[in-house]
Motif scaffolding. Structure first.
Motif, PDB file in Angstrom:
ATOM      1  N   GLU A 526       0.819  -1.210   0.000  1.00  0.00           N
ATOM      2  CA  GLU A 526       0.000   0.000   0.000  1.00  0.00           C
ATOM      3  C   GLU A 526       0.857   1.266   0.000  1.00  0.00           C
ATOM      4  OE1 GLU A 526      -3.060   0.766  -0.379  1.00  0.00           O
ATOM      5  OE2 GLU A 526      -3.998  -1.207  -0.347  1.00  0.00           O
ATOM      6  N   ARG A 533       1.650  -0.127  -7.654  1.00  0.00           N
ATOM      7  CA  ARG A 533       0.288  -0.551  -7.319  1.00  0.00           C
ATOM      8  C   ARG A 533      -0.570  -0.724  -8.570  1.00  0.00           C
ATOM      9  NH1 ARG A 533      -1.843   3.494  -4.792  1.00  0.00           N
ATOM     10  NH2 ARG A 533      -0.039   4.886  -4.785  1.00  0.00           N
ATOM     11  N   PRO A 601      -3.374  -4.166  -3.584  1.00  0.00           N
ATOM     12  CA  PRO A 601      -3.322  -2.788  -3.084  1.00  0.00           C
ATOM     13  C   PRO A 601      -4.230  -1.859  -3.871  1.00  0.00           C
ATOM     14  CG  PRO A 601      -1.364  -3.292  -4.376  1.00  0.00           C
ATOM     15  CD  PRO A 601      -2.100  -4.588  -4.193  1.00  0.00           C
TER      16      PRO A 601
END
Length: 613
Positions: A526, A533, A601
């Motif tokens: 994250e 991501r 994520p």
């Protein structure tokens, strides 16, 4: 260019620093003029300046270069050609980099005058520390310092790490005994080439003289923590030596053995001291062990900026509240700057570049954020604006702007001209007319699977967030590294973690919770950047991140391997990204548990939290 001063005269030392920083522009111009006037006739500069020493011509004609550009010239000198290829002054040795940031060690030219310049720099540190810490002359420093054996080049020049060069020089061994360089370690223990014997003897001397110790440290935080781990393994034997007054038989380096034996003889066999150390070391936890063993210690002096920042929680655990002091910013190429506020928090450490050390220029850095670029002034542009006429954008030392990011470029007295050091710095302020910089990260130290580019700084931020998940459970992350595993499709990031429980005898493996470790994996993802991501969520070109927990001592084995490959114990920094298959095998053989991210994520094209500092 190097004014003489007594480092014990704090008032004179601080006045000198005020003069250097107040006259930064004038000194920088003098430095460049002196370098050009001296070296205009070298083969390297002749190719651009035709023997002229004009500063403006230098800025127009001499290109910005990396190590690969100057490597052929340095290799020619190593193979026996004259120093005049790059330097009018005789090259007396070649200084090797640690070799852990960018692959193989590099070789940097050095001269006799350069050694004097480093000594001058070290002396400048003394008045700064004296300003903030009282009575340093009333005790000793337990500094764990090490050397590495030299390599002789075909020309007969020695190639060795910069600190080995300094410790083996007359500037160090014949140093005046001012308050800054009285150590518990005899020189013979520092100059012992067997790192295990050196470590043992230096710790033994430090323990025997515990009542005199006012400060402890090493060059890098990682080296100091390795010493603490060594103490964990050998405290019983060290206590036995203190109790008997004799050093262990396996210490076979004669000079080292004699030096330690003399200290043991002076302090006599001491059962009370041995009992005290044994009592402290055999406790259920080593929290605050530094203050317990060396109660007069005022601070721990280690570099905790850059990649060393991840060691801060562990140092704070062992230090029990002692300040962590990073005094200087230096490299094999050149010594750069001093921390004028040594007691500042590690996250606030900035270095003031000393304008007499070299000629400094700065290349503005454009920072990637998702599919866009955030420039050092905070504006945003398209990706295709990168790399436009960078050579024309160099900025002088006094012209850098507050809050902006730059790559450091140096021209030295020893034959490097407009050389890219590879360090990314951020301007945090000014001391008089000299800028202050925070070290951000090394350029191009990245993980990459697809179009993602994860820097050392990005990885540190993500790991720091994940550590918050573990800390309430009593875990300390003592070491980490990573590699891009492309053996499967898609490839994925692998992090090796070495963990420690605050209660030192608890089995880490038995206490690991799979759900918590999977949350750590997800937290790291994250906090990686938008490109990573996107590749994970949208493109699915990167697989779930993996954390492999290694048993205690796993990273010691990695360091031993790196040292065998040519790295220096004294300058070793755990590489945050490893590519050597053998290094990966070493850590893999010590893995006790594996965990994968179970979440994909989140992804947005642009996230401000990734670029906030």
């Amino acid at each position: 260019m190097l004014p003489l001063f007594d480092p014990n005269d704090s008032e004179a030392g601080m006045k000198l620093l005020e003069d250097l920083t107040s006259n930064a522009y004038q000194i920088q111009q003098q430095v460049l003029q002196q370098i050009l006037a001296t070296n205009a006739g070298t083969e390297y500069l002749m190719g651009f300046l035709s023997g002229q020493s004009d500063k403006q011509l230098f800025k127009k004609k001499v290109p910005v270069v990396s190590y690969e550009d100057v490597k052929p010239y340095i290799e020619r000198i190593a193979n026996g050609e004259p120093s005049e290829i790059i330097s009018a002054q005789k090259i007396t040795e070649l200084l090797t980099s640690s070799g852990t940031s960018g692959g193989q060690p590099k070789m940097m030219p050095s001269t006799a005058e350069d050694l004097d310049r480093k000594t001058f720099f070290y002396n400048l540190l003394v008045p700064v520390l004296n300003k903030y810490v009282e009575d340093l002359d009333k005790g000793k420093g337990m500094y764990l310092l090490f050397i590495k054996p030299e390599i002789t080049t075909p020309s007969g020049l020695m190639a060795r790490p910069v600190l080995t060069s300094y410790y083996k020089s007359k500037n160090f061994t014949n140093r005046p005994f001012n308050r800054f360089n009285i150590y518990t370690s005899p020189d013979d223990t520092i100059l012992c080439s067997d790192s295990k014997q050196s470590m043992y003897c230096q710790l033994l001397c430090g323990l025997v003289q515990r009542d005199e110790v006012l400060r402890v440290g090493a060059v890098f935080a990682s080296a100091f923590l390795r010493a603490i781990k060594f103490l964990e393994d050998y405290w019983n034997e060290l206590c036995s030596n203190i109790r008997s007054g004799h050093v262990s038989d396996w210490i076979t380096d004669l000079s080292c053995r004699n030096a330690v034996s003399e200290i043991l003889l002076l302090n006599k066999a001491n059962s009370d001291l041995a009992d005290l150390i044994e009592r402290e070391c055999s406790g259920s936890s080593w929290e605050g062990i530094i203050k317990k063993l060396w109660p007069r210690t005022k601070f721990i002096e280690v570099i905790v900026t850059g990649s060393m920042a991840q060691y801060i929680p562990t140092l704070e655990f062992f230090g029990g509240g002692l300040p962590l002091v990073s005094t200087m910013y230096a490299s094999s190429e050149c010594y750069f700057g001093i921390n004028f506020k040594p007691l500042s928090k590690p996250c606030d450490v900035s270095y003031t570049l000393i304008p007499s050390m070299a000629y400094f220029e700065f290349l503005p850095v454009q920072r990637n954020v998702g599919d866009q670029v955030v420039h050092c002034n905070g504006t945003v542009s398209d990706q295709n604006c990168l790399e436009e006429d960078q050579n024309d954008k160099l900025v002088d030392l006094v012209d850098v702007k507050l809050g902006q990011y730059y790559e450091l470029v140096v021209t030295t007295f020893t034959g490097l001209y407009r050389y890219r050091v590879g360090d990314i710095l951020m301007v945090t302020g000014f001391h008089n007319n000299a800028p202050q910089f925070r070290f951000v990260h090394r350029r191009n130290v990245v993980l990459s699977i697809d179009t993602d580019k994860t820097s050392e700084d990005d990885l540190l931020k993500a790991v720091t967030k994940a550590k918050l998940v573990l800390e309430p459970l009593g875990f300390l992350l003592t070491e980490y590294t990573s590699y891009a595993d492309t053996s499967s499709i898609p490839g994925h990031y692998v992090l090796f973690w070495e963990l420690k429980m605050k209660g030192k005898n608890i089995n880490v493996e038995a206490e690991l919770d799979g759900n918590i470790m999977e949350e750590c994996c997800s937290t790291v993802e994250e906090w990686l950047d938008s490109i990573y991501r996107r590749c994970r969520k949208k493109d699915k070109s990167i697989g779930p991140l993996e954390i492999r927990v290694v048993k205690q001592g796993g990273f010691d084995a990695l360091m031993d391997f790196c040292v065998c490959q040519g790295s220096s114990v004294n300058q070793y920094k755990t590489p945050r990204c490893i590519k050597s298959e053998e290094a990966i095998r070493i850590l893999d053989s010590r893995v006790v548990a594996r965990f994968f991210s179970q979440k994909t994520p989140s992804w947005e094209p642009f996230r401000m939290d990734i670029i906030s500092e």
